[in-house]
Design a protein around this motif. Structure first.
Motif, PDB file in Angstrom:
ATOM      1  N   LYS A  60     -10.619 -52.507 -38.404  1.00  0.00           N
ATOM      2  CA  LYS A  60     -12.098 -52.612 -37.820  1.00  0.00           C
ATOM      3  C   LYS A  60     -12.162 -51.928 -36.223  1.00  0.00           C
ATOM      4  O   LYS A  60     -13.323 -51.749 -35.717  1.00  0.00           O
ATOM      5  CB  LYS A  60     -12.369 -54.077 -37.875  1.00  0.00           C
ATOM      6  CG  LYS A  60     -12.692 -54.520 -39.036  1.00  0.00           C
ATOM      7  CD  LYS A  60     -13.199 -55.821 -39.411  1.00  0.00           C
ATOM      8  CE  LYS A  60     -13.372 -56.472 -40.691  1.00  0.00           C
ATOM      9  NZ  LYS A  60     -12.485 -57.582 -40.715  1.00  0.00           N
ATOM     10  N   LYS A  61     -11.081 -51.627 -35.629  1.00  0.00           N
ATOM     11  CA  LYS A  61     -10.983 -51.309 -34.089  1.00  0.00           C
ATOM     12  C   LYS A  61     -11.296 -49.672 -34.048  1.00  0.00           C
ATOM     13  O   LYS A  61     -10.799 -49.165 -34.962  1.00  0.00           O
ATOM     14  CB  LYS A  61      -9.624 -51.674 -33.573  1.00  0.00           C
ATOM     15  CG  LYS A  61      -9.487 -53.214 -33.704  1.00  0.00           C
ATOM     16  CD  LYS A  61     -10.489 -53.938 -33.136  1.00  0.00           C
ATOM     17  CE  LYS A  61     -10.261 -55.173 -33.415  1.00  0.00           C
ATOM     18  NZ  LYS A  61     -11.541 -56.140 -32.949  1.00  0.00           N
ATOM     19  N   LYS A  62     -12.238 -49.362 -33.378  1.00  0.00           N
ATOM     20  CA  LYS A  62     -12.466 -48.083 -33.013  1.00  0.00           C
ATOM     21  C   LYS A  62     -11.414 -47.061 -32.554  1.00  0.00           C
ATOM     22  O   LYS A  62     -11.278 -46.139 -32.834  1.00  0.00           O
ATOM     23  CB  LYS A  62     -13.893 -47.957 -32.437  1.00  0.00           C
ATOM     24  CG  LYS A  62     -14.867 -48.397 -33.281  1.00  0.00           C
ATOM     25  CD  LYS A  62     -16.301 -47.592 -32.813  1.00  0.00           C
ATOM     26  CE  LYS A  62     -17.462 -47.818 -33.979  1.00  0.00           C
ATOM     27  NZ  LYS A  62     -18.752 -47.603 -33.635  1.00  0.00           N
ATOM     28  N   ARG A  63     -10.701 -47.643 -31.509  1.00  0.00           N
ATOM     29  CA  ARG A  63      -9.543 -46.962 -30.958  1.00  0.00           C
ATOM     30  C   ARG A  63      -8.412 -47.735 -31.475  1.00  0.00           C
ATOM     31  O   ARG A  63      -8.439 -48.424 -32.410  1.00  0.00           O
ATOM     32  CB  ARG A  63      -9.860 -47.312 -29.324  1.00  0.00           C
ATOM     33  CG  ARG A  63     -10.929 -46.308 -28.870  1.00  0.00           C
ATOM     34  CD  ARG A  63     -10.844 -46.143 -27.293  1.00  0.00           C
ATOM     35  NE  ARG A  63      -9.717 -45.764 -26.643  1.00  0.00           N
ATOM     36  CZ  ARG A  63      -9.017 -46.085 -25.556  1.00  0.00           C
ATOM     37  NH1 ARG A  63      -9.799 -46.823 -24.546  1.00  0.00           N
ATOM     38  NH2 ARG A  63      -7.951 -45.298 -25.255  1.00  0.00           N
ATOM     39  N   PHE A  64      -7.274 -47.339 -31.047  1.00  0.00           N
ATOM     40  CA  PHE A  64      -6.004 -47.764 -31.337  1.00  0.00           C
ATOM     41  C   PHE A  64      -5.711 -49.150 -31.221  1.00  0.00           C
ATOM     42  O   PHE A  64      -6.416 -49.599 -30.214  1.00  0.00           O
ATOM     43  CB  PHE A  64      -5.010 -46.652 -31.141  1.00  0.00           C
ATOM     44  CG  PHE A  64      -4.707 -46.549 -29.658  1.00  0.00           C
ATOM     45  CD1 PHE A  64      -3.909 -47.264 -28.943  1.00  0.00           C
ATOM     46  CD2 PHE A  64      -5.320 -45.712 -28.935  1.00  0.00           C
ATOM     47  CE1 PHE A  64      -3.834 -47.274 -27.734  1.00  0.00           C
ATOM     48  CE2 PHE A  64      -5.176 -45.413 -27.691  1.00  0.00           C
ATOM     49  CZ  PHE A  64      -4.507 -46.091 -26.907  1.00  0.00           C
ATOM     50  N   SER A  65      -5.015 -49.874 -31.905  1.00  0.00           N
ATOM     51  CA  SER A  65      -4.403 -50.900 -31.302  1.00  0.00           C
ATOM     52  C   SER A  65      -2.949 -50.793 -30.633  1.00  0.00           C
ATOM     53  O   SER A  65      -2.286 -49.742 -30.899  1.00  0.00           O
ATOM     54  CB  SER A  65      -3.974 -51.868 -32.654  1.00  0.00           C
ATOM     55  OG  SER A  65      -5.192 -52.101 -33.180  1.00  0.00           O
TER      56      SER A  65
END
Lengths: 410, 465
Positions: free
Chosen positions: B305-310
């Motif tokens: 769901k995250k737009k950038r990396f984790s």
């Protein structure tokens, strides 16, 4: 207090920036001390489309983890830029937020004014730049792919080893040779693939090679199941970004070794054959001499005595017997020296044969008796039986002379 | 009719296939192992070598209370109870047996400590001394060599031969197959007098097949698997009437690095350090967003769901069990920073938020419970505060296929029409389905492969002909 009244008071108090409030591209939210929004500008309404703003918790609207204004103030100190994420419907927007204390009427002194600047386009721009970067990366990846193809299509195994003796790249041939998938082989220590001696040889090469130089060696390779086999390695050195790398070209030479061993075996065998041949030649020569000697002996021992005896006697019958004997001896001498077995000899017993051999050697009766531990009478019986079996009974032929031409090795 | 003949024909040379081969040989059968790639071991050889065992010797030594029932319970929880209970029970009950077998029979060496992996309620995971599945595969291959069990490379299964009487009698392979060329290889018919054992693994790298099962998993999503992890073995079984089960359940690994291909060396770093001894943060917000030790599916869903990396962050105390750290640093998969500030700047994370996040997490550590996401905090856990700090950028990668063919407790493949075992056909390992349900717990796959590989091997050797 009714919200409309609040709004009116507010408007009077800050009419001098009403124009800005109404027309700015920033979102402006005015929040009461209870954390509830009391006023929002048209831009804010536009961004939070179809949403009720006044009366809602400020913290909840902006996803700030808390609705209590005091906590929000702590988390987002005054007069600093804060980047916040806000979900509006399905969209996620990023704002730069500036929170300031709101001074004014008594019931609003603890409130704040929040000015939000929509950063989403900028962030989107960042994403765009990132995707452009990705394009470049992909182009590079394409180039890598080309190199990869060359790397993979080479018929021999290739290992790229770094200063830590770690395999940093390997092609599928190398993977096949060592029985380890490429994904595993890369990152594996080189020492897994050979024995102590092999590692020593390789380390020696690594240390002595100058850039661009090439060296070869034969070492032992280890397959993943523990099987050991001979490999030929060609090691070179490449310096890249101040680090040393050693590409190693690997060839499984099990078959070659087997062939070499086979070849060596063949060579040894043919050498042996040569030796055998010369031995054969030698033995033929020896045979020839032996035969010459035999002929000499036969002439001396049989023919000449027979001739002598023939000349000495006047008895015609005896002479003719000797003539026949000599004739037979001559035939045997000339018929390729084949020691043909005499049918008569085959009839003899072991003892009789033994006696024949001694007679043949020219021993006297007395000597034979001593030699064979026989009584003279017994010898005489044997002699009689021998003559009988050889069909000499009643014929005046000397047994020794008769046997001289025979092969007694029955 | 047949070119070659053996009692047992094993397809696949990973954990399940080799365990099968060794047991079948032990049972007196003549065995051949077929492997389509040019080297043996498959995914097993590149895996992390993590083996879950309930009520194991090390647990006893360390005073960790565990039981097969608890392992089964954890498996059901992660699997959302879609697991087939009878099969789970077998894996859990025989887990320590299988582990002992690798130690006593094969001489596998393990590290003297246990790991806790996401979704497990206690530390029960052994790790091979070299932190790789090759630590088990190598001894298995050596045992095969000692017992003269032939492993035929470049031998690709093209057909399972099932007679009209319902019995599986052998296989047709493409001999001399060069992966991935469909045209390579010549047909070779191999008779299996007693049984064929399918141990062909999953289909994580079969983009066409996996996208049909789950359209989200298109070509844009990477995989941790080796390229040979494709579906042909499974398809061959389906063609002759094997029962498919839960094929859409495909697991992504939350711990894989975005800075290297495949499983790499970063995955083990995250599993052994980043997640248990660090925090997982959204690079965009600088905040935690999930329990780092929750089941893989929960973590991946949150990450996607995250737009950038984790990014997983830990410190010098957190990396003490990270056996792949040096390799990670060397390859730039994990980066080392002297300060959190530096870490935040170089990864473009909001520093303020990150500091708040770390401070709050450290407070949780000192309290002994996670205030935000309920992460189980280990006793030896320390606050993230001792430089240097370490960070690994993560992206979910397709890792494991929970679905496959249905088997019974004896490892026999079940017929889709009769629900009865197909005579002469067995299966073990990732090609089977139903054991892990919706999501497989980390380190249970190897256990599953060993347990059911051995069962299938024993039973195939005893199959009458």
């Amino acid at each position: 207090m009714k919200q409309e009244e609040q709004c009116c008071q507010q408007r009077v108090g800050k009419s001098y920036y009403e124009v800005i409030f109404l027309n700015t591209n920033n979102l402006i939210l005015i929040v009461g001390d209870d954390g509830v929004i009391v006023e929002a500008n048209p831009k804010a309404y536009k961004v939070f489309q179809e949403q009720k703003l006044v009366g809602r918790f400020f913290g909840e609207l902006l996803d700030l983890d808390s609705n209590i204004l005091q906590i929000i103030k702590e988390r987002y100190p005054f007069d600093q830029q804060h980047e916040i994420d806000v979900r509006i419907g399905n969209e996620s927007l990023i704002f730069k937020m500036n929170v300031s204390p709101l001074l004014g009427d008594s019931n609003l002194t603890a409130g704040v004014i929040a000015i939000l600047n929509d950063l989403t386009p900028e962030v989107d721009n960042r994403v765009l730049i990132e995707s452009e970067m990705m394009c470049h990366v992909q182009e590079k990846a394409h180039l890598d792919k080309m190199l990869e193809m060359i790397f993979l299509s080479v018929g021999e195994g290739i290992l790229l080893v770094d200063e830590d003796r770690e395999i940093v790249r390997a092609n599928s041939q190398a993977s096949e040779i060592f029985g380890i998938l490429e994904q595993k082989l890369c990152g594996e220590e080189l020492e897994y693939l050979t024995d102590g001696e092999g590692m020593q040889i390789l380390n020696g090469l690594f240390n002595s090679l100058v850039e661009g130089e090439k060296q070869q060696a034969e070492i032992t390779g280890h397959y993943s199941n523990g099987h050991q086999f001979p490999i030929a390695v060609t090691v070179t050195r490449v310096d890249f970004r101040k680090r040393k790398f050693w590409p190693i070209i690997v060839r499984d030479i099990t078959e070659q070794k087997e062939y070499e061993i086979k070849l060596q075996y063949e060579m040894k065998r043919s050498e042996e054959m040569n030796v055998t041949l010369s031995n054969v030649l030698k033995s033929i020569e020896k045979d020839r001499r032996e035969r010459e000697q035999q002929v000499k002996n036969k002439v001396k021992q049989s023919l000449l005595p027979s001739l002598q005896k023939m000349t000495k006697t006047n008895d015609l019958e005896i002479r003719s017997t000797y003539r026949e004997l000599i004739a037979q001896q001559l035939i045997e001498l000339t018929s390729g020296f084949e020691s043909r077995l005499d049918a008569g000899l085959l009839k003899l017993t072991g003892t009789e044969i033994a006696i024949c051999r001694v007679i043949q050697a020219g021993r006297s009766g007395k000597e034979i008796c001593e030699l064979m531990n026989l009584a003279f009478e017994t010898l005489q019986t044997h002699r009689k039986n021998i003559r009988k079996k050889l069909g000499l009974r009643g014929r005046k032929v000397n047994l020794q002379a008769y046997l001289a031409g025979k092969n007694c090795d029955v | 009719m047949w070119d070659l003949e053996y009692d047992v024909v094993v397809v696949g040379s990973g954990f399940a296939g080799l365990a099968t081969a060794l047991e079948a040989h032990e049972g007196g059968a003549t065995v051949i192992v077929l492997e389509k790639m040019h080297a043996p071991g498959g995914n097993s050889s590149i895996s992390g070598g993590l083996v879950a065992a309930a009520a194991s010797p090390l647990q006893e030594e360390l005073g960790i209370v565990d039981s097969p029932e608890l392992l089964a319970k954890d498996m059901f929880k992660a699997g959302q109870d879609m697991n087939h209970h009878d099969l789970v029970k077998i894996v859990a009950e025989q887990s320590t047996d299988a582990l002992r077998w690798t130690i006593e029979k094969l001489g596998v060496e393990y590290k003297p400590c246990l790991n806790i992996l996401g979704g497990h309620s206690v530390a029960r995971t052994y790790n091979t001394a070299n932190a790789s599945g090759s630590g088990i595969i190598r001894p298995m291959l050596q045992a095969c060599r000692k017992n003269n069990i032939q492993i035929r490379m470049k031998a690709m299964l093209s057909e399972i031969v099932r007679k009209p009487n319902g019995r599986v009698e052998g296989v047709v392979i493409k001999d001399g197959y060069l992966f991935p060329s469909g045209k390579s290889g010549t047909p070779l018919r191999i008779r299996a007098r007693r049984g064929v054992v399918l141990a062909t693994g999953g289909y994580s790298r079969d983009i066409a097949f996996r996208t049909i099962q789950n359209p989200i998993l298109n070509e844009k999503i990477e995989s941790t698997n080796q390229p040979g992890a494709t579906a042909e073995g499974l398809v061959a079984a389906l063609k002759i009437g094997a029962t498919p089960i839960q094929l859409a359940h495909i697991q992504l690994g939350p711990w894989a690095s975005s800075d290297e291909a495949g499983f790499g060396v970063g995955s083990m770093f995250s599993m052994l350090a980043g997640f248990p001894y660090g925090i997982l943060v959204d690079a965009r917000t600088g905040k935690r967003f999930v329990n780092e030790l929750s089941d893989r599916r929960l973590r991946v869903d949150a990450m996607l769901k995250k737009k950038r990396f984790s990014i997983a962050i830990t410190d010098s105390s957190g990396v003490r069990f990270a056996s792949t750290l040096n390799k990670c640093l060397k390859r730039g998969v994990v980066r080392q920073y002297e300060t959190i500030e530096q870490l935040a700047i170089e990864n473009n994370i909001k520093l303020d938020n990150l500091l708040v996040t770390i401070e709050r997490y450290n407070r949780s550590v000192s309290l002994g419970h996670d205030m935000d996401f309920g992460k189980p905090l280990q006793k030896d856990l320390q606050a993230i505060e001792t430089p240097p700090f370490y960070a690994i950028r993560l992206t979910p990668k397709v890792h494991h296929c929970m679905g496959g063919v249905q088997i019974d407790r004896e490892g026999r493949v079940l017929d889709i029409e009769t629900h009865e075992p197909i005579p002469g056909l067995f299966a073990a390992g990732e090609v089977t389905g139903g054991i892990h349900g919706a999501s497989r717990l980390g380190s249970v796959a190897i256990t599953d492969c060993l347990v059911f590989g051995r069962i299938a091997g024993r039973n195939a050797a005893n199959e009458p002909f």
